[in-house]
Design a protein around this motif. Structure first.
Motif, PDB file in Angstrom:
ATOM      1  N   LYS A  49       0.829  -1.218   0.000  1.00 34.20           N
ATOM      2  CA  LYS A  49       0.000   0.000   0.000  1.00 34.20           C
ATOM      3  C   LYS A  49       0.860   1.264   0.000  1.00 34.20           C
ATOM      4  O   LYS A  49       0.667   2.149  -0.821  1.00 34.20           O
ATOM      5  CB  LYS A  49      -0.929   0.006   1.226  1.00 34.20           C
ATOM      6  N   SER A  50       1.798   1.331   0.952  1.00 38.77           N
ATOM      7  CA  SER A  50       2.617   2.550   1.058  1.00 38.77           C
ATOM      8  C   SER A  50       3.486   2.721  -0.181  1.00 38.77           C
ATOM      9  O   SER A  50       3.610   3.831  -0.713  1.00 38.77           O
ATOM     10  CB  SER A  50       3.502   2.499   2.312  1.00 38.77           C
ATOM     11  N   THR A  51       4.072   1.638  -0.649  1.00 45.36           N
ATOM     12  CA  THR A  51       4.922   1.723  -1.847  1.00 45.36           C
ATOM     13  C   THR A  51       4.091   2.228  -3.026  1.00 45.36           C
ATOM     14  O   THR A  51       4.514   3.129  -3.751  1.00 45.36           O
ATOM     15  CB  THR A  51       5.521   0.344  -2.171  1.00 45.36           C
ATOM     16  N   PHE A  92       2.206  11.117   5.016  1.00 48.93           N
ATOM     17  CA  PHE A  92       2.836   9.837   5.389  1.00 48.93           C
ATOM     18  C   PHE A  92       2.180   9.168   6.582  1.00 48.93           C
ATOM     19  O   PHE A  92       1.500   9.818   7.369  1.00 48.93           O
ATOM     20  CB  PHE A  92       4.289  10.087   5.815  1.00 48.93           C
ATOM     21  N   GLN A  93       2.497   7.896   6.742  1.00 53.03           N
ATOM     22  CA  GLN A  93       2.163   7.168   7.957  1.00 53.03           C
ATOM     23  C   GLN A  93       2.919   7.868   9.113  1.00 53.03           C
ATOM     24  O   GLN A  93       4.089   8.189   8.961  1.00 53.03           O
ATOM     25  CB  GLN A  93       2.664   5.729   7.793  1.00 53.03           C
ATOM     26  N   TYR A  94       2.268   8.134  10.244  1.00 55.10           N
ATOM     27  CA  TYR A  94       2.871   8.841  11.383  1.00 55.10           C
ATOM     28  C   TYR A  94       3.608  10.115  10.952  1.00 55.10           C
ATOM     29  O   TYR A  94       4.798  10.279  11.217  1.00 55.10           O
ATOM     30  CB  TYR A  94       3.787   7.905  12.184  1.00 55.10           C
ATOM     31  N   LEU A 170      -3.581   9.901   1.872  1.00 56.01           N
ATOM     32  CA  LEU A 170      -3.213   9.771   3.282  1.00 56.01           C
ATOM     33  C   LEU A 170      -2.929   8.315   3.620  1.00 56.01           C
ATOM     34  O   LEU A 170      -3.740   7.435   3.329  1.00 56.01           O
ATOM     35  CB  LEU A 170      -4.338  10.289   4.179  1.00 56.01           C
ATOM     36  N   ASP A 171      -1.750   8.086   4.219  1.00 56.88           N
ATOM     37  CA  ASP A 171      -1.335   6.725   4.563  1.00 56.88           C
ATOM     38  C   ASP A 171      -1.679   6.470   6.030  1.00 56.88           C
ATOM     39  O   ASP A 171      -1.018   7.000   6.916  1.00 56.88           O
ATOM     40  CB  ASP A 171       0.176   6.583   4.320  1.00 56.88           C
ATOM     41  N   GLU A 172      -2.724   5.709   6.276  1.00 58.77           N
ATOM     42  CA  GLU A 172      -3.157   5.369   7.636  1.00 58.77           C
ATOM     43  C   GLU A 172      -3.308   6.612   8.522  1.00 58.77           C
ATOM     44  O   GLU A 172      -2.700   6.703   9.589  1.00 58.77           O
ATOM     45  CB  GLU A 172      -2.138   4.423   8.298  1.00 58.77           C
TER      46      GLU A 172
END
Ligand SMILES: Nc1ncnc2c1ncn2[C@@H]1O[C@H](COP(=O)(O)OP(=O)(O)OP(=O)(O)O)[C@@H](O)[C@H]1O
Ligand SMILES: [Mg+2]
Length: 289
Positions: A49-51, A92-94, A170-172
């Motif tokens: 997912k992130s990639t 990003f995530q966090y 938006l990642d998580e």
């Protein structure tokens, strides 16, 4: 149905190619993101997912295949890369770990400052973005490091919103927040969507959230698109989702168990509201019988 703003064509990303650690994280993904839609991307840990989403604003370069922004390859030139970074905003995530300025204001202004805007326009955007994520004026002059986790997350999201992206990825965005925090971040994202008409792409582990807000969902499995469709189409395939290591929404599980007991609910049920509707319809049907 709206026209696509982003398309990926046979997008493949291989980490550490030609080494013993070679790993195809994204495999031959053909994805469309349409103007103004809310797209949920779900998939097990490590499904890519992130990639995948980091390709949408040129943060990752495809090993093969292309990413098109309104028909133009985003890697065609330096100018097209710059355009993609401005028009497609990535949280990003966090993201709170990437705050670094001495004040909240400066952190939110960082993105717009790199867009050759006037000082006045930057100021307008910072205040508007802070408004979208529910940050009070007086917080703008404080250090981001004095804020709570949830507030830092809002500052980070505001920094991307201040660039006024046409696609907000938006990642998580809700990861690690309590239920109230999750709900209010989601409301902030929806208010940006409603007021600007931007397309929203949300990566989430939570089926419930995807179910409630997405117009469309994409399920990734080992780097490939396993499913792509409206939430009701996705959730009607509960057993397959579980085989991919995904939880189905609680109401989907309840509906499946009722079906096992011979109680067939009308339609696909994946939210509490739909369950209530389905049960009321069923009751009316029984009343008539
Ligand atoms: N920089 C990297 N170098 C090498 N391999 C990586 C790198 N980043 C991710 N990977 C690997 O690529 C695969 C896909 O990772 P990715 O982070 O895209 O998945 P994800 O679906 O976002 O996972 P999660 O749900 O845990 O965030 C995983 O096997 C991961 O270990
Ligand atoms: Mg990830």
């Amino acid at each position: 149905m709206n026209e696509p703003i982003i398309k990926t064509e046979h997008l493949t990303h291989i980490y550490a190619p030609d080494t013993p650690f070679e790993l195809a994280a994204v495999r031959d993904v053909n994805l469309e993101i349409r103007k103004g839609e809310i797209l949920g991307i779900i998939g097990h840990t490590g499904s890519g997912k992130s990639t995948l989403i980091q390709h949408l604003n040129a943060l990752q370069k495809p090993t093969s295949g292309r990413v098109l922004l309104e028909g133009q390859d985003i890697f065609a030139s330096k100018a097209s890369i710059r355009q993609a970074r401005a028009r497609v905003g990535l949280v990003f995530q966090y993201p709170e770990y990437q705050l670094f300025e001495e004040t909240v204001y400066k952190d939110i202004a960082f993105g717009p400052k790199n867009m050759s805007l006037t000082g006045e326009e930057i100021d307008r955007r910072v205040r508007e973005a802070a408004g979208f994520v529910g940050l009070e004026e007086e917080i703008l002059e404080r250090s981001p490091f004095d804020l709570s986790g949830g507030q830092k997350r809002r500052v980070a999201i505001a920094g991307v919103i201040a660039m006024m992206p046409e696609v907000l990825v938006l990642d998580e965005p809700m990861a690690g927040l309590d239920p109230a925090g999750r709900e209010s971040i989601m409301e902030n994202i929806l208010s940006y969507h409603d007021k600007t008409g931007a397309a929203i792409v949300i990566v989430t582990h939570s089926m419930e959230e995807a179910a409630r807000h997405a117009d469309r969902m994409v399920v990734l499995n080992h780097g490939s698109v396993a499913m792509d469709g409206a939430p009701e189409q996705i959730f009607s395939r509960g057993p397959e989702l579980r085989r991919m290591g995904l939880d189905t929404p609680v109401m989907t599980d309840v509906a499946e168990r009722l079906a096992g007991l011979g109680v067939r609910l009308p339609g696909t049920v994946y939210t509490v509201e739909q369950m209530v509707d389905a049960l009321m319809q069923l009751e009316r049907g029984l009343g008539r019988a």
